[in-house]
Design a protein around this motif. Structure first.
Motif, mmCIF file in Angstrom:
data_model
loop_
_atom_site.group_PDB
_atom_site.id
_atom_site.type_symbol
_atom_site.label_atom_id
_atom_site.label_comp_id
_atom_site.label_asym_id
_atom_site.label_seq_id
_atom_site.Cartn_x
_atom_site.Cartn_y
_atom_site.Cartn_z
ATOM 1 N N TYR A 45 47.739 8.580 47.584
ATOM 2 C CA TYR A 45 48.707 7.964 46.674
ATOM 3 C C TYR A 45 49.980 7.501 47.383
ATOM 4 C CZ TYR A 45 45.635 10.171 43.273
ATOM 5 O OH TYR A 45 44.531 10.550 42.549
ATOM 6 N N GLY A 46 50.100 7.820 48.662
ATOM 7 C CA GLY A 46 51.352 7.561 49.375
ATOM 8 C C GLY A 46 51.470 6.134 49.898
ATOM 9 N N ILE A 47 52.510 5.933 50.690
ATOM 10 C CA ILE A 47 52.788 4.630 51.300
ATOM 11 C C ILE A 47 51.819 4.414 52.472
ATOM 12 C CG2 ILE A 47 54.569 3.297 52.536
ATOM 13 C CD1 ILE A 47 55.255 3.779 49.566
ATOM 14 N N TYR B 180 54.826 16.679 46.990
ATOM 15 C CA TYR B 180 55.243 15.271 47.090
ATOM 16 C C TYR B 180 56.764 15.180 47.231
ATOM 17 C CZ TYR B 180 50.560 13.896 45.466
ATOM 18 O OH TYR B 180 49.203 13.699 45.348
ATOM 19 N N ALA C 297 58.057 16.612 50.792
ATOM 20 C CA ALA C 297 57.700 15.822 51.979
ATOM 21 C C ALA C 297 58.750 14.752 52.278
ATOM 22 C CB ALA C 297 56.345 15.158 51.764
ATOM 23 N N ASP C 298 59.003 14.541 53.561
ATOM 24 C CA ASP C 298 59.845 13.407 53.955
ATOM 25 C C ASP C 298 59.060 12.113 53.812
ATOM 26 O OD1 ASP C 298 62.356 14.721 55.212
ATOM 27 O OD2 ASP C 298 60.663 15.853 56.021
ATOM 28 N N ASN D 254 55.296 10.693 52.199
ATOM 29 C CA ASN D 254 53.967 10.773 51.591
ATOM 30 C C ASN D 254 53.201 9.557 52.107
ATOM 31 O OD1 ASN D 254 53.927 13.058 49.460
ATOM 32 N ND2 ASN D 254 55.920 12.067 49.171
#
Lengths: 192, 192
Positions: A96-98, A128, A131-132, A134
């Motif tokens: 789901y992250g970048i 989520y 985290a620095d 995702n």
């Protein structure tokens, strides 16, 4: 091993969330083996403690060398928070992250020690937020082993594949066809 | 999808050897999911037939789109030989092979369709001989999921991560924190 330190500069630790003995046994083993082979320093896991996996990994380290520690935590929240309190950074690998290619340069340019978190079926929302970064390695469902491997390969820009494993008892000599393994003697001297 | 065809030029099929239902269930599933997510066209497996895995993969394809076929073979030797007889090439991923960074350019410059073979505990010597390239992704014991993923990432030079999956019913919208999945409507029209 100054060269090794330089070639794989950032110190990284894997956090595997929610290990379940029956279901995850082999995937978690693969994760730890990939982490070790691809230049990480350590792995930590939560969920159910699994002495068999710990033994397997330690056997591999004894035989194939390198420094890699594995530990269990029964409180991953505390572990992540303590990690962050020491000015270290956290990457959470999630579909789901970048996308990794939009984010890896920023991660790479950050030289703090890094905790790389991989789930577990259901990763709590808190992760989520803690985290620095995702980061997604493809936004398709696949494999945490795959995501971790490509992430490390990008982070270390391929230099992880040149890592030397100190104290190995055996070593592969690459062949076009077939297998060649040499036994190394130096390790014996430790027993003298 | 001309763009997709261009960005991930070589057509690749995975051959997973010696699947065992109980032991390999999740690792083989991860392999197939990684293969699909990272731009392969198809996978074939030998060993024990596993309908559950086949269903899981087909469900993922239905939901997340893309064209990916999965088939079982009870005679992998025949399969590999027929593949070769059609002037297609074979890569065998093995920790005993030549390091990927020494070999990937040659593999990449070969535009024939490729069969990528991964073991199985014991890979018969014949496979080493039938392969055009025996390639190692690190000479350390790790994971076939990891080796396949890094291999594909190198082969496609990262472009596999931009692949579009046609006909998906849902799609992730990458987020800095949290999850966002959108449902896509176009698929419904197929039922009209």
């Amino acid at each position: 091993m100054t060269e090794q330190r330089d070639s794989v500069r950032t110190r990284t630790t894997l956090l595997r969330l929610g290990h379940r003995i029956a279901r995850d046994k082999r995937v978690t083993t693969h994760l730890f083996l990939a982490a070790r082979a691809l230049g990480m320093e350590a792995a930590v896991y939560s969920g159910t403690r699994d002495r068999n996996i710990e033994e397997t990994i330690m056997e591999v380290c004894k035989s194939w060398g390198g420094i890699f520690s594995l530990q269990y935590t029964d409180d991953y929240r505390k572990f992540v928070k303590e990690w962050r309190n020491q000015n270290r950074t956290v990457v959470h690998l999630t579909m789901y992250g970048i996308p990794i290619r939009e984010q890896i340069e920023e991660v790479r340019n950050n030289h703090a020690d890094k905790l790389i978190i991989v789930g577990g079926e259901k990763v709590p929302r808190e992760i989520y937020d803690l985290a620095d970064w995702n980061t997604s390695v493809s936004s398709q469902p696949h494999s945490e082993v795959s995501a971790l491997s490509i992430f490390l390969h990008e982070l270390f820009e391929g230099r992880e594949l040149e890592k030397e494993f100190v104290g190995a008892k055996q070593k592969i000599v690459p062949q076009k066809r077939g297998k060649k393994v040499v036994q190394l003697k130096h390790e014996d001297s430790r027993d003298v």
